[in-house]
Design a protein around this motif. Structure first.
Motif, PDB file in Angstrom:
ATOM      1  N   SER A   1       0.827  -1.209   0.000  1.00  0.00           N
ATOM      2  CA  SER A   1       0.000   0.000   0.000  1.00  0.00           C
ATOM      3  C   SER A   1       0.858   1.253   0.000  1.00  0.00           C
ATOM      4  O   SER A   1       0.450   2.290  -0.541  1.00  0.00           O
ATOM      5  CB  SER A   1      -0.944   0.009   1.208  1.00  0.00           C
ATOM      6  OG  SER A   1      -0.258   0.301   2.415  1.00  0.00           O
TER       7      SER A   1
ATOM      8  N   VAL B   1      -6.573   0.195  -1.191  1.00  0.00           N
ATOM      9  CA  VAL B   1      -5.534  -0.342  -0.314  1.00  0.00           C
ATOM     10  C   VAL B   1      -6.185  -1.145   0.798  1.00  0.00           C
ATOM     11  O   VAL B   1      -7.309  -0.870   1.207  1.00  0.00           O
ATOM     12  CB  VAL B   1      -4.647   0.772   0.285  1.00  0.00           C
ATOM     13  CG1 VAL B   1      -3.788   1.422  -0.795  1.00  0.00           C
ATOM     14  CG2 VAL B   1      -5.475   1.830   1.007  1.00  0.00           C
TER      15      VAL B   1
ATOM     16  N   PRO C   1      -3.670  -0.879   5.288  1.00  0.00           N
ATOM     17  CA  PRO C   1      -2.769   0.118   4.720  1.00  0.00           C
ATOM     18  C   PRO C   1      -1.761   0.668   5.731  1.00  0.00           C
ATOM     19  O   PRO C   1      -2.039   0.790   6.922  1.00  0.00           O
ATOM     20  CB  PRO C   1      -3.721   1.223   4.274  1.00  0.00           C
ATOM     21  CG  PRO C   1      -4.866   1.127   5.233  1.00  0.00           C
ATOM     22  CD  PRO C   1      -5.033  -0.351   5.479  1.00  0.00           C
TER      23      PRO C   1
END
Length: 258
Positions: free
Chosen positions: A128, A147, A150
């Motif tokens: 991410s 994402v 993340p």
């Protein structure tokens, strides 16, 4: 139905899953895996296949992992991380992956039939960071991004790893500057692409809280999905992975048109 393709694009290992409709123009989704489960391009493709999308889904191997492990293999990577996770792992992995992406993307567009539609990017955990940095730099035009687990702020994640591995990280002025750079809550103004954020309700606060803060800072440019009982990892085939896959599939299906 065409089969998955595995190969190397401009030096970057990848797994590509073909679009649901082989005869129509296709979007291209490109993403980077976690360094925890699913910790390879193959595993990420298995965990989050996003089947049914009119898009090529391409899972890129991170530097210092898989076929690109340093000399000495996983033991050497662990040594590097133990010595300085920020300067030896997070920074070089992210910087190399971002730098090599435009050439890899051009090679993929040439190689994958019909993959000339809009671009989406995605990533999980360490991956991410790459996806968010690609968005912030704006070197390539991205229509939508997603994402999961993340790293919206690197510094708290280093604290999580200190607790997880019972170590003390030796912060230096340089590593603090790197962590400050990878603070996407602070840099939210640089993220103008619509972003889906998927976080596990059972993940560490070092991940959950920055994810929520990033969603708040981005306002209507972002959506947040929190997966019940999911920690940081999600094994292929698990209920958690299926939730992530469903969220990514719905998001990109809504945001991208081949």
């Amino acid at each position: 139905m065409r089969e998955a393709i595995e190969g190397v694009a401009a030096g970057v290992p990848f797994v590509a899953l073909p679009p649901a409709d082989a005869d129509a123009p296709a979007a291209l989704l490109a993403g980077w895996h976690l360094m925890e489960v699913p910790a390879s391009e193959q595993a990420f493709a298995e965990a989050v296949p996003m089947a049914g999308l009119r898009a090529w889904r391409v899972y890129l191997g991170l530097p210092l992992t898989g076929a690109r492990l340093p000399d000495g293999g996983p033991a050497e990577l662990f040594r590097l991380a133990s010595e300085d996770a920020v300067l030896n792992v997070f920074e070089p992995v992210t910087e190399q992956a971002v730098a090599e992406f435009p050439a890899a993307l051009a090679a993929l567009r040439d190689r994958l039939p019909g993959a000339d539609g809009p671009l989406g990017v995605f990533g999980g955990s360490a991956g991410s960071l790459v996806a968010l940095e690609v968005l912030a730099r704006g070197d390539v035009a991205v229509e939508a991004a997603a994402v999961v687990s993340p790293v919206a702020r690197l510094a708290p994640v280093i604290g999580r790893n200190e607790r997880l591995f019972d170590v003390t990280y030796p912060w230096s002025p340089r590593s603090r500057a790197v962590a400050d750079h990878y603070d996407f809550v602070r840099r939210a103004g640089e993220l103008t692409t619509p972003l889906l954020i998927v976080a596990g309700e059972a993940d560490d606060a070092a991940v959950r809280e920055p994810a929520r803060a990033l969603r708040e800072r981005l306002g209507d440019r972002a959506e947040l999905v929190e997966v019940a009982a999911m920690a940081h990892e999600f094994a292929p085939g698990s209920p958690e992975a299926k939730h992530v896959d469903a969220a990514f599939t719905e998001w990109f299906g809504r945001r991208l048109r081949g």
